[in-house]
Each structure stands twice: as structure tokens, then as C-alpha cells.
Design an enzyme around this catalytic site. Structure first.
Site, PDB file in Angstrom:
ATOM      1  N   LYS A  64      27.448 -76.027  15.362  1.00 45.76           N
ATOM      2  CA  LYS A  64      26.347 -75.991  16.306  1.00 45.76           C
ATOM      3  C   LYS A  64      25.760 -74.582  16.321  1.00 45.76           C
ATOM      4  O   LYS A  64      26.472 -73.677  15.874  1.00 45.76           O
ATOM      5  CB  LYS A  64      26.801 -76.420  17.696  1.00 45.76           C
ATOM      6  CG  LYS A  64      27.714 -75.405  18.411  1.00 45.76           C
ATOM      7  CD  LYS A  64      28.027 -75.833  19.804  1.00 45.76           C
ATOM      8  CE  LYS A  64      27.041 -75.326  20.818  1.00 45.76           C
ATOM      9  NZ  LYS A  64      27.317 -73.964  21.306  1.00 45.76           N
ATOM     10  N   HIS A  68      33.214 -78.626  18.760  1.00 43.58           N
ATOM     11  CA  HIS A  68      34.636 -78.311  18.870  1.00 43.58           C
ATOM     12  C   HIS A  68      35.285 -78.945  20.108  1.00 43.58           C
ATOM     13  O   HIS A  68      36.495 -79.044  20.192  1.00 43.58           O
ATOM     14  CB  HIS A  68      34.887 -76.802  18.807  1.00 43.58           C
ATOM     15  CG  HIS A  68      34.605 -76.060  20.079  1.00 43.58           C
ATOM     16  ND1 HIS A  68      33.368 -75.612  20.423  1.00 43.58           N
ATOM     17  CD2 HIS A  68      35.420 -75.694  21.097  1.00 43.58           C
ATOM     18  CE1 HIS A  68      33.431 -75.002  21.593  1.00 43.58           C
ATOM     19  NE2 HIS A  68      34.666 -75.030  22.028  1.00 43.58           N
ATOM     20  N   LYS A  74      39.523 -81.096  21.142  1.00 41.79           N
ATOM     21  CA  LYS A  74      40.447 -80.837  22.250  1.00 41.79           C
ATOM     22  C   LYS A  74      41.250 -82.104  22.559  1.00 41.79           C
ATOM     23  O   LYS A  74      40.678 -83.183  22.703  1.00 41.79           O
ATOM     24  CB  LYS A  74      39.673 -80.385  23.496  1.00 41.79           C
ATOM     25  CG  LYS A  74      38.981 -79.025  23.317  1.00 41.79           C
ATOM     26  CD  LYS A  74      38.234 -78.640  24.572  1.00 41.79           C
ATOM     27  CE  LYS A  74      37.309 -77.449  24.351  1.00 41.79           C
ATOM     28  NZ  LYS A  74      37.966 -76.161  24.300  1.00 41.79           N
ATOM     29  N   GLU A 102      32.963 -70.952  33.138  1.00 43.41           N
ATOM     30  CA  GLU A 102      33.605 -69.897  32.346  1.00 43.41           C
ATOM     31  C   GLU A 102      33.607 -68.606  33.163  1.00 43.41           C
ATOM     32  O   GLU A 102      32.676 -68.370  33.949  1.00 43.41           O
ATOM     33  CB  GLU A 102      32.826 -69.650  31.064  1.00 43.41           C
ATOM     34  CG  GLU A 102      32.742 -70.860  30.164  1.00 43.41           C
ATOM     35  CD  GLU A 102      32.072 -70.516  28.841  1.00 43.41           C
ATOM     36  OE1 GLU A 102      32.788 -70.238  27.886  1.00 43.41           O
ATOM     37  OE2 GLU A 102      30.825 -70.497  28.789  1.00 43.41           O
ATOM     38  N   ASP A 139      23.062 -74.276  24.916  1.00 49.49           N
ATOM     39  CA  ASP A 139      24.374 -73.856  24.418  1.00 49.49           C
ATOM     40  C   ASP A 139      25.461 -74.889  24.737  1.00 49.49           C
ATOM     41  O   ASP A 139      26.392 -75.073  23.968  1.00 49.49           O
ATOM     42  CB  ASP A 139      24.731 -72.509  25.079  1.00 49.49           C
ATOM     43  CG  ASP A 139      25.928 -71.834  24.425  1.00 49.49           C
ATOM     44  OD1 ASP A 139      26.084 -71.966  23.190  1.00 49.49           O
ATOM     45  OD2 ASP A 139      26.698 -71.158  25.136  1.00 49.49           O
ATOM     46  N   HIS A 144      28.449 -80.148  24.138  1.00 51.88           N
ATOM     47  CA  HIS A 144      29.770 -80.287  24.773  1.00 51.88           C
ATOM     48  C   HIS A 144      29.755 -81.193  26.015  1.00 51.88           C
ATOM     49  O   HIS A 144      30.581 -82.079  26.158  1.00 51.88           O
ATOM     50  CB  HIS A 144      30.318 -78.908  25.178  1.00 51.88           C
ATOM     51  CG  HIS A 144      30.340 -77.918  24.054  1.00 51.88           C
ATOM     52  ND1 HIS A 144      30.533 -78.284  22.742  1.00 51.88           N
ATOM     53  CD2 HIS A 144      30.200 -76.559  24.035  1.00 51.88           C
ATOM     54  CE1 HIS A 144      30.516 -77.198  21.976  1.00 51.88           C
ATOM     55  NE2 HIS A 144      30.303 -76.150  22.731  1.00 51.88           N
ATOM     56  N   LYS A 187      28.291 -69.167  33.031  1.00 51.82           N
ATOM     57  CA  LYS A 187      29.098 -68.010  32.647  1.00 51.82           C
ATOM     58  C   LYS A 187      29.336 -67.170  33.895  1.00 51.82           C
ATOM     59  O   LYS A 187      28.580 -67.247  34.865  1.00 51.82           O
ATOM     60  CB  LYS A 187      28.350 -67.184  31.597  1.00 51.82           C
ATOM     61  CG  LYS A 187      28.045 -68.007  30.338  1.00 51.82           C
ATOM     62  CD  LYS A 187      28.493 -67.302  29.093  1.00 51.82           C
ATOM     63  CE  LYS A 187      28.240 -68.112  27.844  1.00 51.82           C
ATOM     64  NZ  LYS A 187      29.454 -68.685  27.250  1.00 51.82           N
TER      65      LYS A 187
HETATM   66  C1  BG6 Z   1      30.497 -72.539  22.574  1.00 49.85           C
HETATM   67  C2  BG6 Z   1      29.398 -71.806  23.294  1.00 49.85           C
HETATM   68  O1  BG6 Z   1      29.982 -73.610  21.835  1.00 49.85           O
HETATM   69  O2  BG6 Z   1      31.430 -73.031  23.537  1.00 49.85           O
HETATM   70  C3  BG6 Z   1      29.978 -70.668  24.112  1.00 49.85           C
HETATM   71  O3  BG6 Z   1      28.475 -71.301  22.342  1.00 49.85           O
HETATM   72  C4  BG6 Z   1      31.032 -71.183  25.055  1.00 49.85           C
HETATM   73  O4  BG6 Z   1      28.955 -69.997  24.837  1.00 49.85           O
HETATM   74  C5  BG6 Z   1      32.057 -72.019  24.307  1.00 49.85           C
HETATM   75  O5  BG6 Z   1      31.674 -70.054  25.638  1.00 49.85           O
HETATM   76  C6  BG6 Z   1      32.994 -72.700  25.268  1.00 49.85           C
HETATM   77  O6  BG6 Z   1      34.044 -73.279  24.541  1.00 49.85           O
HETATM   78  P1  BG6 Z   1      35.461 -73.480  25.209  1.00 49.85           P
HETATM   79  O7  BG6 Z   1      36.249 -74.198  24.175  1.00 49.85           O
HETATM   80  O8  BG6 Z   1      35.990 -72.111  25.538  1.00 49.85           O
HETATM   81  O9  BG6 Z   1      35.211 -74.281  26.442  1.00 49.85           O
END
Ligand code: BG6
Length: 506
Positions: free
Chosen positions: A165, A195, A199, A233, A252, A257, A357
Site C-alpha cells: 500500500k 498487513h 495479524k 496509535e 493511510d 486497514h 496518531k
Molecule cells: C501503516 C500506516 O499502513 O499502518 C501507518 O501507513 C500506521 O501510518 C501503520 O502507523 C499501523 O500499523 P499497525 O500494524 O502498527 O497497526
């Protein structure tokens, strides 16, 4: 408590040449190589894997392998193991034997001739091209792979492309990128990665929902009041200011996600656990998200941006003070949305999504809020005074599921309290340290596309977020929140106006 031992599902992946475009980038060092090491540790790679780094810097094969080793050993220890030395030397030596490097410009045809020579010398025709590059290279690299004949599969040899991505930056660019990919290969060869699907807890949503008939009984608008999906986050934008300025929290995190999480929760049962059936159901449910008009999109979204604040006693800079961020930036670092799914199961059930964030805690979770009991046969306890109850599926950091129920508090009075029935992954399973990329890489090498996004999944996701992007073109103002807070007050109002509140984080 019973500990369930994991059974090894799998055979070693077939001999393959794995090309890592963007070999000097962070993704390769921090995630892909540790994941490959973990797969090798678990005996899932066999001896026939050749890893070829591709990038523009000059470096010898040995120095490239040494650099990866040093990185994993020194900096990625937490991703690969718990001990002081995360690498088993014999295991690493086995993997390192197959590592080499091609120096080349992604836009130069001679680079692709060098890749063809690598495949010819590898003893197998199987090849995976992993595009861990900046997105501007995706279509250029794929076009050149096609022109060099590298995407032609043989009867015994596969050719696959993995795309990271962000997949496009809106509906139009995502459609254009899909069209470009499908000009030079078939959908079966394309592995669009998210990704989140690597998980364990995300995959477990499917397993829990569809292997315990109990869930199906209440998984609908008769019993579920609304669903909250949160990815909070504590990190800021760190060194990614120039990327984030053009991306923002919506692009993002949401069409990828958060929509993956939404799809896992809301999809219909697939007819089989195969790639076509699962992805078909996911595409359908994301395609059923109601397309808001511009004014509805504005009313059903909140954009936030963090200003200076404090977290755990540490003073934190505001977004506009971060490196490579404009002093008057209106990029959102927080977004909250309300979406509706127009199908039989979910009509009338709002899905509230939020991500940000620099929030107070790291917490990715789905909170499914149940309707109150229709009638409470207890004197002096009216239904509207009973606390809402939830099923919480926590994706990270405490992976597991918790049922929130009402129970009688001990004592002479009929007094109620919320209690939790829980399942924490770590209590039941031996969890090997992992990056989340292990399953995805293994599935790609073995040709299982279930956990990868199909073209229609991606486009339906962008179609649902496009009204928000369009609304914000007209008004890009942001509401501020202090770093360390859980978003702006407007994020809470989005639910409050429907008589609801966010489930507390953490
Ligand atoms: C990424 C984003 O795809 O996923 C990031 O670009 C984000 O900004 C991250 O921090 C979050 O992934 P995870 O696995 O830490 O939840």
C-alpha cells in the site's frame, strides 16, 4: 488453563526466486527479512528460496547479506526473538546462502535483463516480484516486468507480483493502477498486500464467526445496536512527514486497514474458506457501504490534527512542528466516520470508525455494541439505565476477545455490574514472535490469495471513501486535539448526537 499447541499446517514453500524491489528500504529491513528469517526458523522455506535485493545503490552480494544480518541482529531483535541474540547463526547462514543483489534503476530496461539472468541461473522458473518501493514506481516496474517477458508463466512456473500500500490515492488512481496491472498479468498473479490481514487476531475474526454457530444467532441488526472500529496509535508521524502530508489519516488507514476489519465483521459467511469465496463476500459487503452525498459525507466525518501535548509525562510536538510538515498544514492525523451498510443483515446499524496518531494509548479494536434487553424484569432498574454491553475484539496490543455482560452484584439489593468473559491469545497459544508478514509471504509463495485484496475489494473501498475526499476538497479545516488526547471533541459528538459514546480505549 489449557494451553493449545499450534499444529504446523504447512509444507515448505516451493523453490522460488524472490525479488525485493526497494531492497535498502525500511520495509525490507524491518519487516520482510525478519519475517523470512522466522519462516526459515519454522521450516517453511525449504532450501530452494533465492532472495534477490533490487535497488539503485551499489553493494556486493555479501555486503548486502551482512547488512541485513547486522540490522536484524541489532535493531530488529524484538521482531524476531526474545533472547539477546535473535539470530541462530546456522539458520541465518542457510538463508544467507541464497541472498544476492542486483544494482539497477527501476526505470532502466537493463535492470530487467539482469533479473531475467538471475531467474535463468536459479534452477527454477518460479519468481515473485515484491514491490517494496515508493508507490510512484508501481506501474512503471510492472510495465517493465511485462515488457521483459518476466510475467509469463510456464506450465510448471509461476510469476507473481506483490504490491504494497498505498494502492492509489483515490478511486480514479486505484482504478488506473488496477488497469495497468491487469494489462500485463492476470488477477491470479497479483498479491495486493494489507498487513492487517497478516495479524492473527484479524484472521481469527473469520474463524470465530464461522466456526462457532453461537455468533451467527446474534450477528445482525436484531441484536447489534452499532459497531465501533478503532485504530488508535500513540506514535506521531515520526520521519514520514513528507509522505503523510499528501496522505493523511483517511487514506493511510481507512480504505485499507479499517475496511478490512469492517469486512471481516460484516461479511456474509463464505461458501468455502477459499480465496474466491472469501474475497467475493468481502467485496460485496464493502460494496454495500452507502455512498454518502457530499453534504452527508461532511456531516458524517470529523477531521482532527494533533497540536503540542503530553503523553506519559513526555512533552510532544504538534503535527505542524514535525519534520517535513508545512507550518499551516491541514492534513488530518485523526479521522472519525459514520458509515451505513445497506444490506439485509446490517440495515439501521451504524459503523463508527476512528483512527488517529498521538492518541492516549495504542489500541486497535472492534467493539460490537448490543441492543439493551427489551424488558428488564427487575424492580427499580429501568432498561434505559442499564449500561450497554459489548463484544470487544482486540487486534493489538492485547490480542483476544472479551464479552461484556451484566451480572448481579453480590448483596441484598438487585444491583447490576458489567463483567467480562475473556479470551487472551497469550493464555491459550504459544505465540512465536512474528512481524505479521510471515503468513502473507508464505501464502504468496504457496499461491493462496485469500488474505490479499482483489481489484474489486480495493475499488469498492475507495468508492466508499471518495465522498469524504470530495467533501474535504471544499472544506479542509481540521479540529485540533492535544497530543495524548483521544481526538477532538467533535469525534465524540459524532456519536453523542446518536445517543452513543465511544467505548473507552485501552
Ligand atoms: C501503516 C500506516 O499502513 O499502518 C501507518 O501507513 C500506521 O501510518 C501503520 O502507523 C499501523 O500499523 P499497525 O500494524 O502498527 O497497526
Amino acid at each position: 488453563m489449557t494451553t493449545v499447541r499450534q499444529t504446523s499446517k504447512a509444507q515448505p514453500a516451493p523453490a522460488t526466486t524472490l525479488f525485493l524491489f526497494g531492497a535498502h528500504g525500511d520495509l525490507v529491513k524491518r519487516l520482510l527479512m525478519p519475517a523470512l528469517y522466522n519462516l526459515s526458523r519454522d521450516g517453511l522455506l525449504g532450501d530452494g528460496l533465492r532472495i534477490v535485493g533490487v535497488d539503485h545503490n551499489a553493494i556486493s552480494d555479501i555486503d548486502f547479506a551482512d547488512k541485513l544480518e547486522a540490522f536484524i541482529r541489532n535493531e530488529a531483535a524484538s521482531k524476531v526473538g526474545n533472547g539477546a541474540d535473535p539470530l541462530d547463526p546456522a539458520r541465518w547462514a542457510k538463508l544467507a546462502k541464497g541472498i544476492s543483489y542486483v544494482q539497477g534503476d527501476f526505470l532502466d530496461d537493463s535492470t530487467y535483463q539482469a533479473l531475467a539472468a538471475k531467474i535463468a541461473a536459479s534452477g527454477t522458473g518460479n519468481a515473485v516480484f515484491y514491490l517494496a518501493t515508493a508507490p510512484r514506481f508501481f506501474s512503471e516496474v510492472v510495465r517493465r516486468l511485462g515488457a521483459a517477458g518476466l510475467l509469463v508463466e510456464g506450465p510448471e512456473a509461476f510469476r507473481r507480483v506483490v504490491i504494497e500500500k498505498p494502492f492509489g490515492s483515490d478511486l480514479h488512481t486505484a482504478e488506473a493502477l488496477n488497469a495497468c496491472l491487469l494489462k500485463v498479468m492476470t488477477e491470479k498473479q497479483i498479491y495486493r498486500i494489507d498487513h492487517y490481514l497478516g495479524k492473527e487476531t484479524v484472521q481469527n475474526i473469520l474463524v470465530s464467526r464461522f466456526s462457532n454457530s453461537l455468533f451467527e444467532a446474534f450477528w445482525n441488526n436484531h441484536y447489534i445496536d452499532h459497531v465501533q472500529i478503532t485504530a488508535a496509535e500513540t506514535v506521531g508521524v515520526e520521519t514520514r512527514g513528507s509522505f503523510y502530508e499528501h496522505t493523511g489519516a483517511l487514506r493511510d488507514m481507512v480504505p485499507n486497514h479499517l475496511f478490512q476489519l469492517l469486512a471481516m465483521v460484516a461479511m456474509e459467511p463464505p461458501a468455502a474458506f477459499g480465496a474466491d469465496a472469501v474475497r467475493g463476500e468481502k467485496a460485496k459487503v464493502v460494496g454495500a457501504i452507502r455512498p454518502w452525498s457530499i453534504s452527508e459525507a461532511r456531516a458524517n466525518s470529523v477531521r482532527g490534527q494533533y497540536v503540542a501535548g503530553e503523553l506519559a509525562g513526555q512533552a510532544l510536538a504538534g503535527y505542524r512542528e514535525e519534520p517535513n510538515v508545512a507550518a499551516d498544514s491541514t492534513t488530518e492525523t485523526y479521522v472519525a466516520l459514520k458509515v451505513m451498510i445497506d444490506n439485509w443483515r446490517w440495515v439501521g446499524v451504524p459503523f463508527y470508525l476512528r483512527t488517529g496518531k498521538r492518541m492516549s494509548v495504542r489500541d486497535t479494536e472492534i467493539a460490537i455494541c448490543f441492543k439493551p434487553a427489551p424488558y428488564a424484569p427487575f424492580r427499580d432498574t429501568p432498561v434505559d439505565e442499564m449500561q450497554p454491553t459489548y463484544l470487544r475484539i482486540q487486534i493489538q496490543p492485547n490480542e483476544g476477545m472479551w464479552f461484556d455482560l451484566l451480572a448481579k452484584r453480590p448483596g441484598p439489593a438487585l444491583d447490576m455490574a458489567n463483567i467480562e468473559l475473556g479470551f487472551a491469545y497469550k493464555d491459550f497459544f504459544e505465540m512465536q514472535p512474528s512481524t505479521g508478514y510471515e503468513t502473507l509471504i508464505y501464502d504468496c509463495l504457496t499461491g493462496d490469495q485469500t488474505l490479499f485484496q482483489r481489484a474489486d475489494n480495493i475499488e469498492n473501498g475507495w468508492r466508499a471513501v471518495q465522498p469524504f475526499l470530495d467533501a474535504w476538497k471544499e472544506d479542509a479545516s481540521v479540529k485540533h486535539y492535544a497530543a495524548g488526547e483521544d481526538g477532538p471533541a467533535a469525534g465524540d459528538e459524532l456519536l453523542a448526537r446518536d445517543g452513543r459514546t465511544w467505548h473507552r480505549l485501552g
